[in-house]
Design a protein around this motif. Structure first.
Motif, PDB file in Angstrom:
ATOM      1  N   GLU A  97     -70.492  -4.705   1.043  1.00 17.82           N
ATOM      2  CA  GLU A  97     -69.717  -5.925   1.273  1.00 17.82           C
ATOM      3  C   GLU A  97     -68.672  -6.119   0.172  1.00 17.82           C
ATOM      4  N   GLU A  98     -69.064  -5.890  -1.079  1.00 16.15           N
ATOM      5  CA  GLU A  98     -68.130  -6.047  -2.190  1.00 16.15           C
ATOM      6  C   GLU A  98     -67.061  -4.959  -2.169  1.00 16.15           C
ATOM      7  N   ILE A  99     -67.450  -3.756  -1.810  1.00 19.24           N
ATOM      8  CA  ILE A  99     -66.474  -2.667  -1.705  1.00 19.24           C
ATOM      9  C   ILE A  99     -65.441  -3.009  -0.633  1.00 19.24           C
ATOM     10  N   LEU A 100     -65.906  -3.458   0.515  1.00 18.33           N
ATOM     11  CA  LEU A 100     -65.006  -3.838   1.603  1.00 18.33           C
ATOM     12  C   LEU A 100     -64.095  -4.978   1.175  1.00 18.33           C
ATOM     13  N   ALA A 101     -64.644  -5.996   0.524  1.00 21.50           N
ATOM     14  CA  ALA A 101     -63.830  -7.134   0.084  1.00 21.50           C
ATOM     15  C   ALA A 101     -62.754  -6.682  -0.906  1.00 21.50           C
ATOM     16  N   GLY A 102     -63.102  -5.795  -1.824  1.00 25.22           N
ATOM     17  CA  GLY A 102     -62.127  -5.285  -2.779  1.00 25.22           C
ATOM     18  C   GLY A 102     -61.020  -4.501  -2.100  1.00 25.22           C
ATOM     19  N   LEU A 103     -61.402  -3.639  -1.182  1.00 22.80           N
ATOM     20  CA  LEU A 103     -60.400  -2.847  -0.452  1.00 22.80           C
ATOM     21  C   LEU A 103     -59.485  -3.742   0.384  1.00 22.80           C
ATOM     22  N   LEU A 104     -60.066  -4.721   1.055  1.00 25.17           N
ATOM     23  CA  LEU A 104     -59.249  -5.628   1.870  1.00 25.17           C
ATOM     24  C   LEU A 104     -58.303  -6.445   0.997  1.00 25.17           C
ATOM     25  N   ALA A 105     -58.767  -6.858  -0.189  1.00 25.90           N
ATOM     26  CA  ALA A 105     -57.908  -7.608  -1.111  1.00 25.90           C
ATOM     27  C   ALA A 105     -56.719  -6.747  -1.541  1.00 25.90           C
ATOM     28  N   LEU A 106     -56.967  -5.469  -1.796  1.00 24.94           N
ATOM     29  CA  LEU A 106     -55.877  -4.575  -2.180  1.00 24.94           C
ATOM     30  C   LEU A 106     -54.916  -4.341  -1.017  1.00 24.94           C
ATOM     31  N   LEU A 107     -55.459  -4.162   0.163  1.00 20.47           N
ATOM     32  CA  LEU A 107     -54.610  -3.936   1.333  1.00 20.47           C
ATOM     33  C   LEU A 107     -53.761  -5.156   1.672  1.00 20.47           C
ATOM     34  N   ALA A 108     -54.253  -6.332   1.358  1.00 22.00           N
ATOM     35  CA  ALA A 108     -53.580  -7.578   1.736  1.00 22.00           C
ATOM     36  C   ALA A 108     -52.383  -7.909   0.850  1.00 22.00           C
ATOM     37  N   SER A 109     -52.297  -7.314  -0.333  1.00 20.60           N
ATOM     38  CA  SER A 109     -51.256  -7.755  -1.255  1.00 20.60           C
ATOM     39  C   SER A 109     -50.610  -6.595  -2.005  1.00 20.60           C
ATOM     40  N   GLN A 110     -49.365  -6.324  -1.674  1.00 19.58           N
ATOM     41  CA  GLN A 110     -48.602  -5.317  -2.413  1.00 19.58           C
ATOM     42  C   GLN A 110     -48.436  -5.743  -3.865  1.00 19.58           C
ATOM     43  N   GLU A 111     -48.219  -7.024  -4.087  1.00 17.09           N
ATOM     44  CA  GLU A 111     -48.066  -7.539  -5.454  1.00 17.09           C
ATOM     45  C   GLU A 111     -49.325  -7.255  -6.287  1.00 17.09           C
ATOM     46  N   ARG A 112     -50.484  -7.473  -5.712  1.00 16.85           N
ATOM     47  CA  ARG A 112     -51.749  -7.203  -6.409  1.00 16.85           C
ATOM     48  C   ARG A 112     -51.895  -5.715  -6.718  1.00 16.85           C
ATOM     49  N   ARG A 113     -51.567  -4.872  -5.754  1.00 13.44           N
ATOM     50  CA  ARG A 113     -51.646  -3.420  -5.981  1.00 13.44           C
ATOM     51  C   ARG A 113     -50.701  -3.001  -7.097  1.00 13.44           C
ATOM     52  N   ASP A 114     -49.483  -3.540  -7.078  1.00 10.99           N
ATOM     53  CA  ASP A 114     -48.507  -3.202  -8.106  1.00 10.99           C
ATOM     54  C   ASP A 114     -48.982  -3.655  -9.486  1.00 10.99           C
ATOM     55  N   ARG A 115     -49.554  -4.857  -9.567  1.00  8.00           N
ATOM     56  CA  ARG A 115     -50.023  -5.386 -10.849  1.00  8.00           C
ATOM     57  C   ARG A 115     -51.159  -4.544 -11.407  1.00  8.00           C
ATOM     58  N   LEU A 116     -52.139  -4.221 -10.572  1.00  3.88           N
ATOM     59  CA  LEU A 116     -53.259  -3.400 -11.024  1.00  3.88           C
ATOM     60  C   LEU A 116     -52.791  -2.002 -11.431  1.00  3.88           C
ATOM     61  N   THR A 117     -51.843  -1.448 -10.687  1.00  6.56           N
ATOM     62  CA  THR A 117     -51.300  -0.136 -11.021  1.00  6.56           C
ATOM     63  C   THR A 117     -50.605  -0.175 -12.375  1.00  6.56           C
ATOM     64  N   ALA A 118     -49.768  -1.184 -12.598  1.00  2.27           N
ATOM     65  CA  ALA A 118     -49.041  -1.301 -13.870  1.00  2.27           C
ATOM     66  C   ALA A 118     -50.003  -1.472 -15.036  1.00  2.27           C
ATOM     67  N   GLN A 119     -51.022  -2.291 -14.869  1.00  2.00           N
ATOM     68  CA  GLN A 119     -52.005  -2.501 -15.948  1.00  2.00           C
ATOM     69  C   GLN A 119     -52.795  -1.226 -16.201  1.00  2.00           C
ATOM     70  N   GLY A 120     -53.140  -0.509 -15.151  1.00  2.00           N
ATOM     71  CA  GLY A 120     -53.864   0.744 -15.315  1.00  2.00           C
ATOM     72  C   GLY A 120     -53.040   1.784 -16.062  1.00  2.00           C
ATOM     73  N   ARG A 121     -51.752   1.857 -15.746  1.00  2.40           N
ATOM     74  CA  ARG A 121     -50.856   2.789 -16.454  1.00  2.40           C
ATOM     75  C   ARG A 121     -50.749   2.420 -17.931  1.00  2.40           C
ATOM     76  N   ARG A 122     -50.602   1.120 -18.194  1.00  5.43           N
ATOM     77  CA  ARG A 122     -50.503   0.654 -19.574  1.00  5.43           C
ATOM     78  C   ARG A 122     -51.752   1.037 -20.354  1.00  5.43           C
ATOM     79  N   LEU A 123     -52.908   0.782 -19.770  1.00 10.31           N
ATOM     80  CA  LEU A 123     -54.171   1.116 -20.424  1.00 10.31           C
ATOM     81  C   LEU A 123     -54.284   2.621 -20.670  1.00 10.31           C
ATOM     82  N   ALA A 124     -53.918   3.419 -19.685  1.00 10.43           N
ATOM     83  CA  ALA A 124     -53.996   4.881 -19.835  1.00 10.43           C
ATOM     84  C   ALA A 124     -53.063   5.359 -20.939  1.00 10.43           C
TER      85      ALA A 124
END
Length: 71
Positions: A30-57
């Motif tokens: 259920e949590e995996i599905l909710a996380g995936l749906l949250a990512l699919l629902a928002s390009q802005e959210r995907r972009d933000r998480l991607t940018a933060q992940g790159r910064r951390l790396a």
């Protein structure tokens, strides 16, 4: 890349829920599905998480950081 992860291994050390990934409890479909749906629902959210992940790396595993660790 935005990710849905369980807090195990290196993910537990570097992933921050809602900042650079979505952390879910191991075995919770259920949590995996909710996380995936949250990512699919928002390009802005995907972009933000991607940018933060790159910064951390870059900060954690970048060339300059590795050179400093070897000096």
């Amino acid at each position: 890349m935005p990710s849905v992860l369980t807090p195990a291994g290196i993910a537990a050390e570097y992933a921050e829920h809602g900042q650079n990934a979505y952390l879910v409890n191991f075995g919770s479909s259920e949590e995996i599905l909710a996380g995936l749906l949250a990512l699919l629902a928002s390009q802005e959210r995907r972009d933000r998480l991607t940018a933060q992940g790159r910064r951390l790396a870059r900060e954690t595993f970048g060339l300059q950081r590795m050179v400093r660790r070897l000096e």
